[in-house]
Design an enzyme around this catalytic site. Structure first.
Site, PDB file in Angstrom:
ATOM      1  N   ILE A   1      38.454  21.024  42.316  1.00 15.52           N
ATOM      2  CA  ILE A   1      37.609  22.063  42.904  1.00 15.52           C
ATOM      3  C   ILE A   1      37.866  23.394  42.207  1.00 15.52           C
ATOM      4  O   ILE A   1      36.928  24.156  41.919  1.00 15.52           O
ATOM      5  CB  ILE A   1      37.851  22.171  44.417  1.00 15.52           C
TER       6      ILE A   1
ATOM      7  N   SER B   1      51.387  22.772  37.976  1.00  8.72           N
ATOM      8  CA  SER B   1      51.503  22.372  36.576  1.00  8.72           C
ATOM      9  C   SER B   1      50.306  22.920  35.805  1.00  8.72           C
ATOM     10  O   SER B   1      49.270  23.273  36.384  1.00  8.72           O
ATOM     11  CB  SER B   1      51.559  20.848  36.458  1.00  8.72           C
TER      12      SER B   1
ATOM     13  N   ARG C   1      43.308  25.635  53.215  1.00  5.24           N
ATOM     14  CA  ARG C   1      43.775  25.372  54.563  1.00  5.24           C
ATOM     15  C   ARG C   1      44.233  26.695  55.175  1.00  5.24           C
ATOM     16  O   ARG C   1      44.870  27.516  54.505  1.00  5.24           O
ATOM     17  CB  ARG C   1      44.938  24.365  54.576  1.00  5.24           C
TER      18      ARG C   1
ATOM     19  N   GLU D   1      41.893  25.786  64.314  1.00 11.38           N
ATOM     20  CA  GLU D   1      40.442  25.586  64.266  1.00 11.38           C
ATOM     21  C   GLU D   1      39.985  24.750  65.453  1.00 11.38           C
ATOM     22  O   GLU D   1      40.638  23.769  65.794  1.00 11.38           O
ATOM     23  CB  GLU D   1      40.055  24.899  62.954  1.00 11.38           C
TER      24      GLU D   1
ATOM     25  N   HIS E   1      34.564  26.190  58.565  1.00 12.73           N
ATOM     26  CA  HIS E   1      35.110  25.099  57.753  1.00 12.73           C
ATOM     27  C   HIS E   1      33.989  24.170  57.249  1.00 12.73           C
ATOM     28  O   HIS E   1      33.962  22.970  57.528  1.00 12.73           O
ATOM     29  CB  HIS E   1      36.132  24.291  58.543  1.00 12.73           C
TER      30      HIS E   1
ATOM     31  N   GLY F   1      33.141  23.827  53.869  1.00 10.16           N
ATOM     32  CA  GLY F   1      33.250  23.743  52.416  1.00 10.16           C
ATOM     33  C   GLY F   1      32.453  22.613  51.794  1.00 10.16           C
ATOM     34  O   GLY F   1      31.782  22.793  50.783  1.00 10.16           O
TER      35      GLY F   1
END
Length: 322
Positions: A159, A180, A239, A268, A287, A289
């Site tokens: 994402i 990383s 989150r 939530e 929420h 997304g």
């Protein structure tokens, strides 16, 4: 032969579950806007061979111990912090999620939230609806430019890469911080890997897309917000607990940062009386997304495919590996 029992914790599209109904007895919690009560979920788990869950469902040791026949938990999300995966695996239960299928949809929403927050779109729309627009003026609801600014992405997974790709269309400089290096994003998108501190001190837009772990909980705290530019805009589509909401509120009220766009919250649904919702420089979403009709249908189907595979002693498409 008796079919295995499958419980789905929220109502899914009837068309999507047809294939699942061919191989299992399926029961769905019927209320779309209300989460299944804990006591109901515990009772259903006692006889379930499979459960299709939502992020709002806490699948912990108590529930797993109450489910002696459970073979698979399919979570309708990329994240799985609502599930004790290690404990489930120790009991021989496979946990699945829905990765990658929602990447572009979530990236679309992330960038839309960034743009709306920066340009004060929601506030401006409400200004017109409230009849407050009386004349034009040079700085009426003036926001912040997006083009040629610096975006800092915390969590450069699939994402994050998709968000960075959208940022290139606005000629933005792209910084990122990750556990990383993401060499593919560096090569194809010109993204630059930096430390967390350098990112929050430099970026005009700080976009949080990191998963919730013990290390990332309250990653964005009082100290983090103080290091940001006063013109910085904070976007969280990962989150809620990754950000300390009290610290965020104080940073917004004191002018330490300019604005915030939030699709996720510590608890939530967020209560309507929450202090963050009193601020005009906060855009709050429920929420959503990955909430496009097309993507949610694909996510639902993937959950069903995973359950069917496990119930038929096959391999699921997207098992969670930790």
């Amino acid at each position: 032969m008796t079919k295995p029992y499958v419980f789905i914790t929220r109502k899914l599209s009837d068309d999507v579950i047809v294939a699942l109904q061919d191989v299992a007895e399926v029961k769905m919690w019927p209320k779309e806007e209300i989460a299944v009560p804990r006591e109901v979920l515990l009772e259903e788990a006692k006889k379930a061979a499979a459960i299709i869950t939502m992020l709002s469902d806490k699948i912990d040791a108590e529930l797993i111990d109450a489910a002696p026949n459970l073979k698979v938990i399919a979570n309708l999300a990329v994240g799985f912090d609502n599930i004790d995966v290690s404990y489930a695996n120790s009991k021989g239960i496979i946990v699945c999620n829905t990765p990658e299928v929602l990447t572009d949809t979530t990236a679309d929403l992330t960038f839309a939230l960034l743009m709306a927050t920066s340009r004060r779109v929601v506030e401006a729309a409400q200004f017109v609806k409230d009849g407050k627009w009386k004349s034009w003026s040079p700085l009426l609801l003036a926001g912040h430019d997006i083009h040629h600014k610096t975006i800092g992405i915390v969590g450069m997974g699939k994402i994050g890469e998709a968000v960075a790709k959208r940022a290139t269309g606005f000629d933005m400089d792209i910084l990122y911080h990750n556990r990383s290096r993401n060499l593919a994003a560096e090569k194809s998108l010109g993204a630059k890997y930096v430390s967390f501190d350098e990112l929050i001190e430099t970026a005009d837009f700080i976009v949080c897309l990191t998963p919730l772990t013990n290390e990332t909980r309250n990653l964005f705290n009082e100290n983090s917000f103080k290091k940001m530019k006063k013109s910085a805009i904070f976007i969280n589509v990962s989150r809620g607990p990754v950000a300390d909401e009290d610290a965020l509120y104080q940073a917004l009220v004191s002018g330490e940062i300019a604005a915030a766009g939030l699709d996720v919250f510590d608890k939530e649904p967020i209560d309507a009386t929450h202090p963050l919702l009193t601020l005009t420089n906060v855009i709050a979403l429920p929420h959503i997304g990955s909430s496009s009709t097309e993507t949610r249908e694909i996510m639902m189907a993937l959950c069903c495919d995973n359950v069917i595979a496990v119930l038929q002693n096959g391999k699921p498409k997207t098992p969670v590996r930790i």
